[in-house]
Design a protein around this motif. Structure first.
Motif, PDB file in Angstrom:
ATOM      1  N   HIS A   1     -89.139  79.497  -6.929  1.00  0.00           N
ATOM      2  CA  HIS A   1     -89.174  80.457  -6.353  1.00  0.00           C
ATOM      3  C   HIS A   1     -89.828  80.515  -4.934  1.00  0.00           C
ATOM      4  O   HIS A   1     -90.883  79.798  -4.865  1.00  0.00           O
ATOM      5  CB  HIS A   1     -89.845  81.552  -7.011  1.00  0.00           C
ATOM      6  CG  HIS A   1     -88.956  82.180  -8.178  1.00  0.00           C
ATOM      7  ND1 HIS A   1     -89.386  81.793  -9.484  1.00  0.00           N
ATOM      8  CD2 HIS A   1     -88.013  83.026  -8.357  1.00  0.00           C
ATOM      9  CE1 HIS A   1     -88.331  82.404 -10.447  1.00  0.00           C
ATOM     10  NE2 HIS A   1     -87.908  82.919  -9.564  1.00  0.00           N
ATOM     11  N   PRO A   2     -89.316  80.872  -3.670  1.00  0.00           N
ATOM     12  CA  PRO A   2     -89.956  81.181  -2.520  1.00  0.00           C
ATOM     13  C   PRO A   2     -91.620  81.517  -2.507  1.00  0.00           C
ATOM     14  O   PRO A   2     -92.234  80.911  -1.941  1.00  0.00           O
ATOM     15  CB  PRO A   2     -89.302  82.326  -1.684  1.00  0.00           C
ATOM     16  CG  PRO A   2     -87.757  82.210  -2.237  1.00  0.00           C
ATOM     17  CD  PRO A   2     -88.235  82.063  -3.787  1.00  0.00           C
ATOM     18  N   ALA A   3     -91.725  82.710  -3.460  1.00  0.00           N
ATOM     19  CA  ALA A   3     -93.387  82.791  -3.557  1.00  0.00           C
ATOM     20  C   ALA A   3     -94.227  81.492  -4.120  1.00  0.00           C
ATOM     21  O   ALA A   3     -95.241  81.254  -3.375  1.00  0.00           O
ATOM     22  CB  ALA A   3     -93.378  84.024  -4.436  1.00  0.00           C
ATOM     23  N   ARG A   4     -93.636  80.731  -4.828  1.00  0.00           N
ATOM     24  CA  ARG A   4     -94.311  79.454  -5.193  1.00  0.00           C
ATOM     25  C   ARG A   4     -94.537  78.483  -4.296  1.00  0.00           C
ATOM     26  O   ARG A   4     -95.552  77.984  -3.977  1.00  0.00           O
ATOM     27  CB  ARG A   4     -93.556  79.003  -6.565  1.00  0.00           C
ATOM     28  CG  ARG A   4     -94.369  77.999  -7.643  1.00  0.00           C
ATOM     29  CD  ARG A   4     -93.490  77.530  -8.677  1.00  0.00           C
ATOM     30  NE  ARG A   4     -94.236  76.581  -9.472  1.00  0.00           N
ATOM     31  CZ  ARG A   4     -93.847  76.134 -10.707  1.00  0.00           C
ATOM     32  NH1 ARG A   4     -92.513  76.239 -10.769  1.00  0.00           N
ATOM     33  NH2 ARG A   4     -94.439  75.246 -11.217  1.00  0.00           N
ATOM     34  N   LEU A   5     -93.228  78.501  -3.385  1.00  0.00           N
ATOM     35  CA  LEU A   5     -93.686  77.319  -2.561  1.00  0.00           C
ATOM     36  C   LEU A   5     -94.247  77.929  -1.331  1.00  0.00           C
ATOM     37  O   LEU A   5     -95.310  76.978  -0.798  1.00  0.00           O
ATOM     38  CB  LEU A   5     -92.124  77.227  -1.841  1.00  0.00           C
ATOM     39  CG  LEU A   5     -91.872  76.442  -0.418  1.00  0.00           C
ATOM     40  CD1 LEU A   5     -92.537  75.120  -1.038  1.00  0.00           C
ATOM     41  CD2 LEU A   5     -90.705  76.314  -0.040  1.00  0.00           C
ATOM     42  N   ASP A   6     -94.687  79.296  -0.967  1.00  0.00           N
ATOM     43  CA  ASP A   6     -95.548  79.782  -0.287  1.00  0.00           C
ATOM     44  C   ASP A   6     -96.857  79.493  -0.576  1.00  0.00           C
ATOM     45  O   ASP A   6     -97.708  79.276   0.178  1.00  0.00           O
ATOM     46  CB  ASP A   6     -95.088  81.259   0.152  1.00  0.00           C
ATOM     47  CG  ASP A   6     -93.947  81.562   0.958  1.00  0.00           C
ATOM     48  OD1 ASP A   6     -93.503  80.738   1.495  1.00  0.00           O
ATOM     49  OD2 ASP A   6     -93.261  82.681   0.695  1.00  0.00           O
ATOM     50  N   ASP A   7     -97.334  79.805  -1.832  1.00  0.00           N
ATOM     51  CA  ASP A   7     -98.344  79.589  -2.523  1.00  0.00           C
ATOM     52  C   ASP A   7     -99.064  78.144  -2.578  1.00  0.00           C
ATOM     53  O   ASP A   7    -100.028  77.723  -2.294  1.00  0.00           O
ATOM     54  CB  ASP A   7     -98.653  80.113  -3.987  1.00  0.00           C
ATOM     55  CG  ASP A   7     -98.383  81.494  -4.027  1.00  0.00           C
ATOM     56  OD1 ASP A   7     -98.378  82.315  -3.225  1.00  0.00           O
ATOM     57  OD2 ASP A   7     -98.071  82.249  -5.373  1.00  0.00           O
ATOM     58  N   ALA A   8     -98.139  77.434  -2.624  1.00  0.00           N
ATOM     59  CA  ALA A   8     -98.314  75.853  -2.537  1.00  0.00           C
ATOM     60  C   ALA A   8     -98.711  75.334  -1.179  1.00  0.00           C
ATOM     61  O   ALA A   8     -99.455  74.581  -0.950  1.00  0.00           O
ATOM     62  CB  ALA A   8     -97.018  74.895  -3.092  1.00  0.00           C
ATOM     63  N   LYS A   9     -97.793  75.825  -0.412  1.00  0.00           N
ATOM     64  CA  LYS A   9     -98.228  75.661   1.109  1.00  0.00           C
ATOM     65  C   LYS A   9     -99.470  76.125   1.504  1.00  0.00           C
ATOM     66  O   LYS A   9    -100.347  75.578   2.143  1.00  0.00           O
ATOM     67  CB  LYS A   9     -97.089  76.272   2.154  1.00  0.00           C
ATOM     68  CG  LYS A   9     -95.719  75.584   1.953  1.00  0.00           C
ATOM     69  CD  LYS A   9     -94.660  76.256   2.940  1.00  0.00           C
ATOM     70  CE  LYS A   9     -93.350  75.639   2.719  1.00  0.00           C
ATOM     71  NZ  LYS A   9     -92.544  76.393   3.621  1.00  0.00           N
ATOM     72  N   ARG A  10    -100.055  77.319   1.188  1.00  0.00           N
ATOM     73  CA  ARG A  10    -101.272  78.025   1.337  1.00  0.00           C
ATOM     74  C   ARG A  10    -102.506  76.974   0.744  1.00  0.00           C
ATOM     75  O   ARG A  10    -103.220  76.922   1.362  1.00  0.00           O
ATOM     76  CB  ARG A  10    -101.349  79.425   0.863  1.00  0.00           C
ATOM     77  CG  ARG A  10    -100.593  80.376   1.643  1.00  0.00           C
ATOM     78  CD  ARG A  10    -100.714  81.769   1.116  1.00  0.00           C
ATOM     79  NE  ARG A  10    -101.967  82.240   1.310  1.00  0.00           N
ATOM     80  CZ  ARG A  10    -102.414  82.585   2.297  1.00  0.00           C
ATOM     81  NH1 ARG A  10    -101.610  83.029   3.121  1.00  0.00           N
ATOM     82  NH2 ARG A  10    -103.692  83.398   2.404  1.00  0.00           N
ATOM     83  N   GLN A  11    -101.934  76.455  -0.400  1.00  0.00           N
ATOM     84  CA  GLN A  11    -103.102  75.610  -1.147  1.00  0.00           C
ATOM     85  C   GLN A  11    -103.317  74.384  -0.365  1.00  0.00           C
ATOM     86  O   GLN A  11    -104.473  73.861  -0.153  1.00  0.00           O
ATOM     87  CB  GLN A  11    -102.822  75.515  -2.466  1.00  0.00           C
ATOM     88  CG  GLN A  11    -103.719  74.632  -3.323  1.00  0.00           C
ATOM     89  CD  GLN A  11    -103.336  74.463  -4.748  1.00  0.00           C
ATOM     90  OE1 GLN A  11    -103.628  75.433  -5.632  1.00  0.00           O
ATOM     91  NE2 GLN A  11    -102.922  73.313  -5.120  1.00  0.00           N
ATOM     92  N   ALA A  12    -102.067  74.076  -0.075  1.00  0.00           N
ATOM     93  CA  ALA A  12    -102.036  72.568   0.583  1.00  0.00           C
ATOM     94  C   ALA A  12    -102.940  72.528   2.147  1.00  0.00           C
ATOM     95  O   ALA A  12    -103.578  71.812   2.620  1.00  0.00           O
ATOM     96  CB  ALA A  12    -100.667  72.312   1.037  1.00  0.00           C
ATOM     97  N   ALA A  13    -102.959  73.919   2.620  1.00  0.00           N
ATOM     98  CA  ALA A  13    -103.582  74.356   4.033  1.00  0.00           C
ATOM     99  C   ALA A  13    -104.948  74.631   3.785  1.00  0.00           C
ATOM    100  O   ALA A  13    -105.596  74.861   4.675  1.00  0.00           O
ATOM    101  CB  ALA A  13    -102.650  75.299   4.779  1.00  0.00           C
ATOM    102  N   GLY A  14    -105.347  74.600   2.512  1.00  0.00           N
ATOM    103  CA  GLY A  14    -106.577  75.055   2.329  1.00  0.00           C
ATOM    104  C   GLY A  14    -106.891  76.409   2.379  1.00  0.00           C
ATOM    105  O   GLY A  14    -108.295  77.008   2.277  1.00  0.00           O
ATOM    106  N   LEU A  15    -106.046  77.462   2.126  1.00  0.00           N
ATOM    107  CA  LEU A  15    -105.940  78.722   2.208  1.00  0.00           C
ATOM    108  C   LEU A  15    -106.200  79.503   0.860  1.00  0.00           C
ATOM    109  O   LEU A  15    -105.534  78.878  -0.126  1.00  0.00           O
ATOM    110  CB  LEU A  15    -104.970  79.409   3.056  1.00  0.00           C
ATOM    111  CG  LEU A  15    -104.471  78.983   4.351  1.00  0.00           C
ATOM    112  CD1 LEU A  15    -103.269  79.648   4.822  1.00  0.00           C
ATOM    113  CD2 LEU A  15    -105.813  79.134   5.270  1.00  0.00           C
ATOM    114  N   PRO A  16    -106.685  80.452   0.674  1.00  0.00           N
ATOM    115  CA  PRO A  16    -106.867  81.176  -0.776  1.00  0.00           C
ATOM    116  C   PRO A  16    -105.572  81.676  -1.066  1.00  0.00           C
ATOM    117  O   PRO A  16    -104.507  81.871  -0.190  1.00  0.00           O
ATOM    118  CB  PRO A  16    -107.727  82.327  -0.488  1.00  0.00           C
ATOM    119  CG  PRO A  16    -107.465  82.614   0.814  1.00  0.00           C
ATOM    120  CD  PRO A  16    -107.480  81.323   1.725  1.00  0.00           C
TER     121      PRO A  16
END
Length: 231
Positions: free
Chosen positions: A184-199
């Motif tokens: 799901h796009p939301a899961r991909l967005d969450d993974a990108k935020r985590q990889a970038a160190g974002l909450p």
């Protein structure tokens, strides 16, 4: 386990087995043997062994730790669907990480059907984790740790749970009961935020932002309609 923690374990064994003798260098030797293991695991193992016998050796502590780790792996029924962008070696590394997380108790015990995504999944609360208890706490603790990205700069959305379909780490997303090739796009967005160190993104804030965008678009369209000259 640190040297100080090894001393704690030796003292713990001495308290559980008062007749057992310890030398000056016993904690040092035990520390070398128990170094790969967590102090909490060793403490739990000491209690389990002490219930069976009056003497405890470091080898018996290690044996008990390994038995409990294997038990947690078996109960977790580890499944890793993989990432199409991973190589074989990267996929194997991610699966090993998932197994290690299960051994550490970061993945919950679940049935084979739940692991394969053919049963109702555990609903995960959205937003920032904690404090949660029981299976929810175990799943939230595993997020981002169970299946890390295989190499620097690569985002692996299957390393985290999906807030849309509640797929657990390592499991593919599904739509209407069918497993998806992509996530799901939301899961991909969450993974990108985590990889970038974002909450993690707060779902309420995301919905509010979408509402503001829709309202602004509607207002701009209404303004355009009122200023447009009739033909």
């Amino acid at each position: 386990m640190t040297e100080e923690e090894a001393v704690q374990i030796a003292e713990y064994v001495a308290a559980a087995c008062p007749a057992q003798k310890f030398g000056e260098f016993t904690p040092d030797v035990w520390g070398e043997i128990l170094k790969p293991y967590a102090v909490d695991e060793a403490r739990t193992a000491v209690i389990a062994v002490a219930r069976r016998q009056p003497w405890i050796s470091p080898a018996e502590i290690v044996e008990e730790i390994k038995a409990r780790r294997e038990e947690r792996i078996e109960l977790a029924h580890v499944v890793y669907d993989g990432d199409p962008n991973e190589t074989g070696a990267q996929s194997a590394a991610s699966r090993r990480a998932l197994i290690r997380a299960a051994a550490d108790g970061l993945l919950p015990a679940r049935t084979p059907a739940a692991a394969l995504g053919t049963a109702d999944r555990l609903a995960l609360p959205p937003g920032e984790p904690g404090p949660y208890t029981g299976r929810v706490a175990a799943v939230r603790a595993a997020v981002g740790q169970a299946t890390p990205t295989a190499r620097e700069g690569v985002v692996n959305p299957r390393a985290i749970s999906c807030r849309v379909c509640q797929a657990l780490p390592g499991v593919s997303c599904d739509a209407r009961g069918r497993r998806m090739r992509d996530v799901h796009p939301a899961r991909l967005d969450d993974a990108k935020r985590q990889a970038a160190g974002l909450p993690p993104l707060d779902p309420d804030e995301a919905r509010a932002a979408e509402d503001r965008i829709r309202a602004a678009s509607a207002a701009a369209l209404a303004q355009h309609d009122t200023t447009e000259e009739p033909s």
